[in-house]
Design a protein around this motif. Structure first.
Motif, mmCIF file in Angstrom:
data_model
loop_
_atom_site.group_PDB
_atom_site.id
_atom_site.type_symbol
_atom_site.label_atom_id
_atom_site.label_comp_id
_atom_site.label_asym_id
_atom_site.label_seq_id
_atom_site.Cartn_x
_atom_site.Cartn_y
_atom_site.Cartn_z
ATOM 1 N N VAL A 127 26.726 -36.028 -31.607
ATOM 2 C CA VAL A 127 27.081 -34.728 -31.051
ATOM 3 C C VAL A 127 27.295 -34.876 -29.547
ATOM 4 O O VAL A 127 26.493 -35.523 -28.870
ATOM 5 C CB VAL A 127 25.961 -33.701 -31.331
ATOM 6 C CG1 VAL A 127 26.308 -32.347 -30.738
ATOM 7 C CG2 VAL A 127 25.708 -33.579 -32.827
ATOM 8 N N GLU A 128 28.382 -34.290 -29.076
ATOM 9 C CA GLU A 128 28.667 -34.239 -27.639
ATOM 10 C C GLU A 128 29.046 -32.809 -27.281
ATOM 11 O O GLU A 128 29.911 -32.227 -27.943
ATOM 12 C CB GLU A 128 29.809 -35.195 -27.273
ATOM 13 C CG GLU A 128 29.447 -36.663 -27.407
ATOM 14 C CD GLU A 128 30.621 -37.591 -27.104
ATOM 15 O OE1 GLU A 128 31.644 -37.109 -26.570
ATOM 16 O OE2 GLU A 128 30.513 -38.776 -27.427
ATOM 17 N N ASN A 129 28.395 -32.279 -26.264
ATOM 18 C CA ASN A 129 28.674 -30.915 -25.805
ATOM 19 C C ASN A 129 28.589 -29.889 -26.934
ATOM 20 O O ASN A 129 29.406 -28.964 -27.015
ATOM 21 C CB ASN A 129 30.042 -30.839 -25.122
ATOM 22 C CG ASN A 129 30.125 -31.760 -23.929
ATOM 23 O OD1 ASN A 129 29.185 -31.832 -23.130
ATOM 24 N ND2 ASN A 129 31.231 -32.469 -23.813
ATOM 25 N N GLY A 130 27.622 -30.077 -27.836
ATOM 26 C CA GLY A 130 27.403 -29.119 -28.915
ATOM 27 C C GLY A 130 28.386 -29.185 -30.056
ATOM 28 O O GLY A 130 28.400 -28.316 -30.916
ATOM 29 N N ARG A 131 29.225 -30.237 -30.080
ATOM 30 C CA ARG A 131 30.228 -30.373 -31.152
ATOM 31 C C ARG A 131 30.112 -31.735 -31.831
ATOM 32 O O ARG A 131 29.693 -32.710 -31.195
ATOM 33 C CB ARG A 131 31.640 -30.206 -30.590
ATOM 34 C CG ARG A 131 31.884 -28.825 -30.036
ATOM 35 C CD ARG A 131 33.331 -28.627 -29.620
ATOM 36 N NE ARG A 131 33.547 -27.266 -29.171
ATOM 37 C CZ ARG A 131 33.821 -26.237 -29.973
ATOM 38 N NH1 ARG A 131 33.931 -26.424 -31.263
ATOM 39 N NH2 ARG A 131 33.993 -25.029 -29.479
ATOM 40 N N VAL A 132 30.504 -31.789 -33.078
ATOM 41 C CA VAL A 132 30.493 -33.059 -33.805
ATOM 42 C C VAL A 132 31.516 -33.989 -33.168
ATOM 43 O O VAL A 132 32.704 -33.669 -33.113
ATOM 44 C CB VAL A 132 30.824 -32.860 -35.305
ATOM 45 C CG1 VAL A 132 30.907 -34.200 -36.024
ATOM 46 C CG2 VAL A 132 29.802 -31.948 -35.966
ATOM 47 N N ALA A 133 31.033 -35.119 -32.663
ATOM 48 C CA ALA A 133 31.922 -36.100 -32.034
ATOM 49 C C ALA A 133 32.293 -37.202 -33.011
ATOM 50 O O ALA A 133 33.440 -37.662 -33.039
ATOM 51 C CB ALA A 133 31.252 -36.696 -30.800
ATOM 52 N N GLU A 134 31.306 -37.638 -33.798
ATOM 53 C CA GLU A 134 31.548 -38.659 -34.819
ATOM 54 C C GLU A 134 30.819 -38.240 -36.086
ATOM 55 O O GLU A 134 29.766 -37.598 -36.026
ATOM 56 C CB GLU A 134 31.013 -40.017 -34.369
ATOM 57 C CG GLU A 134 31.744 -40.621 -33.185
ATOM 58 C CD GLU A 134 31.118 -41.956 -32.808
ATOM 59 O OE1 GLU A 134 31.736 -42.994 -33.121
ATOM 60 O OE2 GLU A 134 30.008 -41.943 -32.222
ATOM 61 N N PHE A 135 31.378 -38.652 -37.212
ATOM 62 C CA PHE A 135 30.850 -38.248 -38.511
ATOM 63 C C PHE A 135 31.039 -39.386 -39.500
ATOM 64 O O PHE A 135 32.101 -39.996 -39.556
ATOM 65 C CB PHE A 135 31.614 -37.002 -38.996
ATOM 66 C CG PHE A 135 31.176 -36.457 -40.321
ATOM 67 C CD1 PHE A 135 30.079 -35.607 -40.409
ATOM 68 C CD2 PHE A 135 31.864 -36.763 -41.479
ATOM 69 C CE1 PHE A 135 29.680 -35.090 -41.630
ATOM 70 C CE2 PHE A 135 31.478 -36.254 -42.705
ATOM 71 C CZ PHE A 135 30.385 -35.401 -42.777
ATOM 72 N N GLY A 136 30.013 -39.674 -40.248
ATOM 73 C CA GLY A 136 30.104 -40.652 -41.321
ATOM 74 C C GLY A 136 29.357 -40.113 -42.524
ATOM 75 O O GLY A 136 28.400 -39.348 -42.387
ATOM 76 N N GLN A 137 29.796 -40.513 -43.712
ATOM 77 C CA GLN A 137 29.118 -40.024 -44.905
ATOM 78 C C GLN A 137 29.173 -41.047 -46.032
ATOM 79 O O GLN A 137 30.100 -41.832 -46.126
ATOM 80 C CB GLN A 137 29.695 -38.679 -45.355
ATOM 81 C CG GLN A 137 31.178 -38.696 -45.710
ATOM 82 C CD GLN A 137 31.708 -37.316 -46.063
ATOM 83 O OE1 GLN A 137 30.958 -36.400 -46.385
ATOM 84 N NE2 GLN A 137 33.023 -37.149 -46.015
#
Length: 150
Positions: free
Chosen positions: A52-62
């Motif tokens: 998370v950067e600045n309250g937003r999802v920056a990277e995502f893995g699943q």
């Protein structure tokens, strides 16, 4: 026999195409948070990593081990989640729940692709699997937020 026909309609070509092409299937090396959620009814699991950067999802893995409906849901979430806030993910989760359980409308953009799962309303035993990706993502964002506040 009509039950079989309904089930075949449920697994539409669009749902199967989504299930076959899930974005962000690579786990993150250094996530801010990781959450694994499991549906006790069917055994489907989704593990989510977020940064998370600045309250937003920056990277995502699943990592998704679910039925085609759970996979389709994870595909829509994976395609839409980068750049979203915890509040947006929470709203999408609540709207998806309402769509499935209360005949509510499809979730708002950027998660509006979840409307493809409207035919699953009548299959209550599939709801938990469909909700896994958003629930795991929301929990991971909450954990990341707590870690950043500590």
């Amino acid at each position: 026999m009509s039950g079989d026909t309904d089930l075949i309609k449920l697994y539409s070509s669009r749902i199967l195409a989504l299930a076959a092409d899930i974005p962000h299937l690579e786990r993150l090396e250094n996530p801010d948070a990781t959450v694994k959620r499991r549906s006790p009814l069917c055994g489907s699991t989704v593990t989510v990593d977020v940064t998370v950067e600045n309250g937003r999802v920056a990277e995502f893995g699943q990592d998704v081990k679910a039925c085609a409906l759970g996979q389709a849901s994870a595909a829509v979430v994976g395609a839409a989640v980068i750049g979203t806030t915890r509040d947006q993910v929470e709203t999408a989760r609540d709207q998806l729940k309402s769509m499935l359980k209360e005949d509510g409308p499809a979730p708002d953009a950027p998660f509006d692709g979840l409307e493809v799962l409207q035919p699953a309303r009548d299959y209550k035993n599939r709801h938990a699997s469909i909700l896994l990706a958003l629930e795991a993502t929301l929990e991971a964002l909450e954990k990341a937020e707590q870690a950043n506040c500590a």
